[in-house]
Structure formats: C-alpha cells, structure tokens
Motif scaffolding. Structure first.
Motif, mmCIF file in Angstrom:
data_model
loop_
_atom_site.group_PDB
_atom_site.id
_atom_site.type_symbol
_atom_site.label_atom_id
_atom_site.label_comp_id
_atom_site.label_asym_id
_atom_site.label_seq_id
_atom_site.Cartn_x
_atom_site.Cartn_y
_atom_site.Cartn_z
ATOM 1 N N VAL A 1 37.202 -103.468 -23.567
ATOM 2 C CA VAL A 1 38.358 -102.873 -24.225
ATOM 3 C C VAL A 1 38.656 -103.699 -25.470
ATOM 4 O O VAL A 1 38.709 -104.923 -25.400
ATOM 5 C CB VAL A 1 39.585 -102.868 -23.287
ATOM 6 C CG1 VAL A 1 40.803 -102.323 -23.997
ATOM 7 C CG2 VAL A 1 39.288 -102.073 -22.032
ATOM 8 N N VAL A 2 38.842 -103.034 -26.605
ATOM 9 C CA VAL A 2 39.149 -103.720 -27.856
ATOM 10 C C VAL A 2 40.596 -103.427 -28.235
ATOM 11 O O VAL A 2 41.000 -102.268 -28.307
ATOM 12 C CB VAL A 2 38.191 -103.267 -28.980
ATOM 13 C CG1 VAL A 2 38.569 -103.929 -30.292
ATOM 14 C CG2 VAL A 2 36.748 -103.569 -28.615
ATOM 15 N N LEU A 3 41.355 -104.491 -28.447
ATOM 16 C CA LEU A 3 42.757 -104.388 -28.849
ATOM 17 C C LEU A 3 42.913 -105.050 -30.209
ATOM 18 O O LEU A 3 42.339 -106.108 -30.449
ATOM 19 C CB LEU A 3 43.658 -105.100 -27.840
ATOM 20 C CG LEU A 3 43.550 -104.654 -26.392
ATOM 21 C CD1 LEU A 3 44.312 -105.608 -25.489
ATOM 22 C CD2 LEU A 3 44.084 -103.245 -26.244
ATOM 23 N N VAL A 4 43.690 -104.439 -31.091
ATOM 24 C CA VAL A 4 43.932 -105.009 -32.408
ATOM 25 C C VAL A 4 45.427 -105.213 -32.581
ATOM 26 O O VAL A 4 46.211 -104.281 -32.375
ATOM 27 C CB VAL A 4 43.399 -104.081 -33.520
ATOM 28 C CG1 VAL A 4 43.698 -104.659 -34.895
ATOM 29 C CG2 VAL A 4 41.904 -103.859 -33.353
ATOM 30 N N GLY A 5 45.812 -106.446 -32.928
ATOM 31 C CA GLY A 5 47.227 -106.730 -33.135
ATOM 32 C C GLY A 5 47.488 -108.211 -33.258
ATOM 33 O O GLY A 5 46.576 -109.021 -33.331
#
Length: 90
Positions: free
Chosen positions: A57-61
């Motif tokens: 899972v890729v999360l950006v923030g």
C-alpha cells in the motif's frame, strides 16, 4: 474427499500463498530512517510504502511519528502505520 478435508486443504493453500514481508538490511533501514527524519524536520510530504500480506500500500502525505507508529496525513485523512510494516519511504 470429505467437506471438512476440502476446507482444511483450502485453508492450507491460502496460508501458503500469503506473501512474506521482505527482510530489510541495516543499510536500507538506515536510509529509511534518514529520509523519514529529513521529511519530519523539513515538514515535507513523503511516499510511504507499507507491506500487507495481500499487496503493498502506498500512502502520500506528511508524517508525524508517535512511538512505534507512523501517522501519514493524506488528503483523505490520517492513517496509522506500524513502523515495522514500512518497506519504503521516498
């Protein structure tokens, strides 16, 4: 074949097909830590890749850290991630 045996065989097959978490080297872990510290200090957004048995899972923030948890603040809200499950930070 009995229904009980069929279910047991299906369960064993599911367990065998589960993905295993990658083993990170000490060098790779140091790189992740450096990138994370830099992002926290400079208050920059990062791309965090998290391992799950089904898929990555890729999360950006932005990423404030609380103990062994990493909180990724994305446009969709805040997600809590265990640091042990992080396999990539960019």
């Amino acid at each position: 074949m009995l229904p009980e045996h069929r279910e047991l065989m299906a369960q064993l097959q599911r367990e065998r097909s589960r993905r295993k978490p990658p083993m990170l080297t000490e060098e790779r872990m140091a790189e992740l830590q450096y990138t994370l510290c830099e992002a926290i200090h400079e208050e920059r957004a990062v791309r965090v890749t998290v391992f799950t048995p089904e898929r990555d899972v890729v999360l950006v923030g932005r990423v404030p850290v609380h103990g062994r948890e990493l909180r990724v603040r994305t446009t969709g809200g805040e997600r809590v991630v265990r640091l042990d499950d992080v396999i990539g930070i960019e």
